[in-house]
Motif scaffolding. Sequence first.
Motif, PDB file in Angstrom:
ATOM      1  N   LEU A   1      82.472   2.432  19.607  1.00  0.00           N
ATOM      2  CA  LEU A   1      82.192   2.172  21.017  1.00  0.00           C
ATOM      3  C   LEU A   1      83.405   1.610  21.734  1.00  0.00           C
ATOM      4  O   LEU A   1      83.276   0.931  22.731  1.00  0.00           O
ATOM      5  N   GLY A   2      84.592   1.856  21.229  1.00  0.00           N
ATOM      6  CA  GLY A   2      85.793   1.330  21.844  1.00  0.00           C
ATOM      7  C   GLY A   2      86.214   2.113  23.072  1.00  0.00           C
ATOM      8  O   GLY A   2      85.458   2.896  23.631  1.00  0.00           O
ATOM      9  N   CYS A   3      87.466   1.903  23.485  1.00  0.00           N
ATOM     10  CA  CYS A   3      87.974   2.596  24.671  1.00  0.00           C
ATOM     11  C   CYS A   3      88.037   4.103  24.430  1.00  0.00           C
ATOM     12  O   CYS A   3      88.501   4.560  23.399  1.00  0.00           O
TER      13      CYS A   3
ATOM     14  N   ALA B   1      84.152  -2.021  24.109  1.00  0.00           N
ATOM     15  CA  ALA B   1      82.920  -2.770  23.854  1.00  0.00           C
ATOM     16  C   ALA B   1      83.232  -4.254  23.708  1.00  0.00           C
ATOM     17  O   ALA B   1      84.196  -4.647  23.059  1.00  0.00           O
ATOM     18  N   GLY B   2      82.429  -5.095  24.363  1.00  0.00           N
ATOM     19  CA  GLY B   2      82.623  -6.532  24.319  1.00  0.00           C
ATOM     20  C   GLY B   2      83.588  -7.060  25.350  1.00  0.00           C
ATOM     21  O   GLY B   2      83.735  -8.276  25.495  1.00  0.00           O
TER      22      GLY B   2
ATOM     23  N   LEU C   1      88.060  -5.513  18.169  1.00  0.00           N
ATOM     24  CA  LEU C   1      88.152  -4.050  18.167  1.00  0.00           C
ATOM     25  C   LEU C   1      89.557  -3.557  18.468  1.00  0.00           C
ATOM     26  O   LEU C   1      90.017  -2.570  17.900  1.00  0.00           O
ATOM     27  N   SER C   2      90.248  -4.248  19.375  1.00  0.00           N
ATOM     28  CA  SER C   2      91.594  -3.809  19.765  1.00  0.00           C
ATOM     29  C   SER C   2      92.683  -4.702  19.195  1.00  0.00           C
ATOM     30  O   SER C   2      93.868  -4.400  19.339  1.00  0.00           O
TER      31      SER C   2
ATOM     32  N   ARG D   1      85.403  -6.522  12.321  1.00  0.00           N
ATOM     33  CA  ARG D   1      84.964  -5.620  13.387  1.00  0.00           C
ATOM     34  C   ARG D   1      83.460  -5.518  13.371  1.00  0.00           C
ATOM     35  O   ARG D   1      82.857  -5.213  12.332  1.00  0.00           O
ATOM     36  N   PRO D   2      82.785  -5.775  14.502  1.00  0.00           N
ATOM     37  CA  PRO D   2      81.310  -5.762  14.521  1.00  0.00           C
ATOM     38  C   PRO D   2      80.740  -4.401  14.122  1.00  0.00           C
ATOM     39  O   PRO D   2      81.309  -3.362  14.439  1.00  0.00           O
ATOM     40  N   THR D   3      79.618  -4.429  13.449  1.00  0.00           N
ATOM     41  CA  THR D   3      78.946  -3.201  13.031  1.00  0.00           C
ATOM     42  C   THR D   3      77.523  -3.207  13.558  1.00  0.00           C
ATOM     43  O   THR D   3      76.558  -3.110  12.798  1.00  0.00           O
ATOM     44  N   ILE D   4      77.386  -3.330  14.859  1.00  0.00           N
ATOM     45  CA  ILE D   4      76.077  -3.378  15.507  1.00  0.00           C
ATOM     46  C   ILE D   4      75.694  -1.960  15.915  1.00  0.00           C
ATOM     47  O   ILE D   4      76.459  -1.284  16.609  1.00  0.00           O
ATOM     48  N   PRO D   5      74.521  -1.461  15.519  1.00  0.00           N
ATOM     49  CA  PRO D   5      74.147  -0.118  15.914  1.00  0.00           C
ATOM     50  C   PRO D   5      73.934   0.010  17.414  1.00  0.00           C
ATOM     51  O   PRO D   5      73.531  -0.934  18.071  1.00  0.00           O
TER      52      PRO D   5
END
Length: 360
Positions: A6-8, A24-25, A317-318, A354-358
């Motif tokens: 879900l990143g850029c 994301a975030g 994430l980044s 790194r988050p692993t949220i569905p």
Amino acid sequence: MPMEELGCSSGWGEQGKREDRRLAGVCGLANSGNSCYMNAVLQCLFSTVPLVEHLLSSHKRSQRNSPVAGVFVHLFQEVWQGQGGTSFTSPGEMRALVSSLHPQFNNQSQQDAQELLLLLLNALHDDLKNKGERRQTGSSQRLCLGRKSLSSAPAAGDSTVVTRLFEGQLSYQMLCLRCDGHSHSNQVFTILSLPIPLDSYKCSLQDCLSLFFQQSTLTCGDQKLCPECGVKRDTAVLTSMAKPPEILVLHLKRFGCHGSEKRKLRTNVLFSLDSLDLTPFLSRPSANHTSYSLYAVVNHTGDLDMGHYTALCHSTLSSSWHHFDDTTVSEVVDFLVQSPNAYILLYSRQPFHRPTIPQI
């Protein structure tokens, strides 16, 4: 879809227009009338990955119906799981919640970010505790903010994700200066309020910690009851940390009084991005990891009455830092580790993954 996906990214919408999706975030927050203090605090909580994962995990979806946790979940979902290119959102539901928690925040005046952070953590803990997310712990006295700045905190004996992440324990060794009698007490904290050396243009965070943990003497109205003498006596107090928290929240006491005059300390406080070592302040040597890494900062610029809050937060994430000024978000190319504006520092004992949220 895992959160890593879900990143850029960018693409083309149905109308042939280019759509840039935010990271994301990383999301700005609208100011609803001097609410920069709330926005800055929320950005730090958005960056607290273990808290985000816990509240958004699939087996915790029932928390959506909780009065406080539900508001957090809805906002966390919008920031971390939201779709499209919207660069900011309006935290109206959270603003309404904050207004309902305490009369102090039920207006459009600027408030203290540290006080709000403590209020939100306590409210979230109470809500999760009442919903059954609890685990029995010891019965030590539970207080917040540490020595010389104490206020009520979650009731002792209950554990939630808030206490498991943010809770540490201070140890006080007290010596009666009349009979040399010893006594001991513990206090649980979620935020440490650190004094800043007076009349200093520049100091280090270690200087502030050393000042907090230095031996002090309680006299006059602050005398302690000596168990041996049976009356209140002048008392020497040695403070140490018995249990370091997973998330260390440090509040720099920039606002205070000089005689009858209220003033703000603009001292440059030098702090490290990583390797903040608490070993010198522990009650006993520990084999556990006590070196912390910085992941979020609340800054306060301006004066007491006309000031402004912003936040600096690290994205897992980044692997980059971002500056949050209400709706304006910008990537920080060169992060300075000294600032005359730093007000709250958040450190993590374990590096965030790194988050692993569905995806919803």
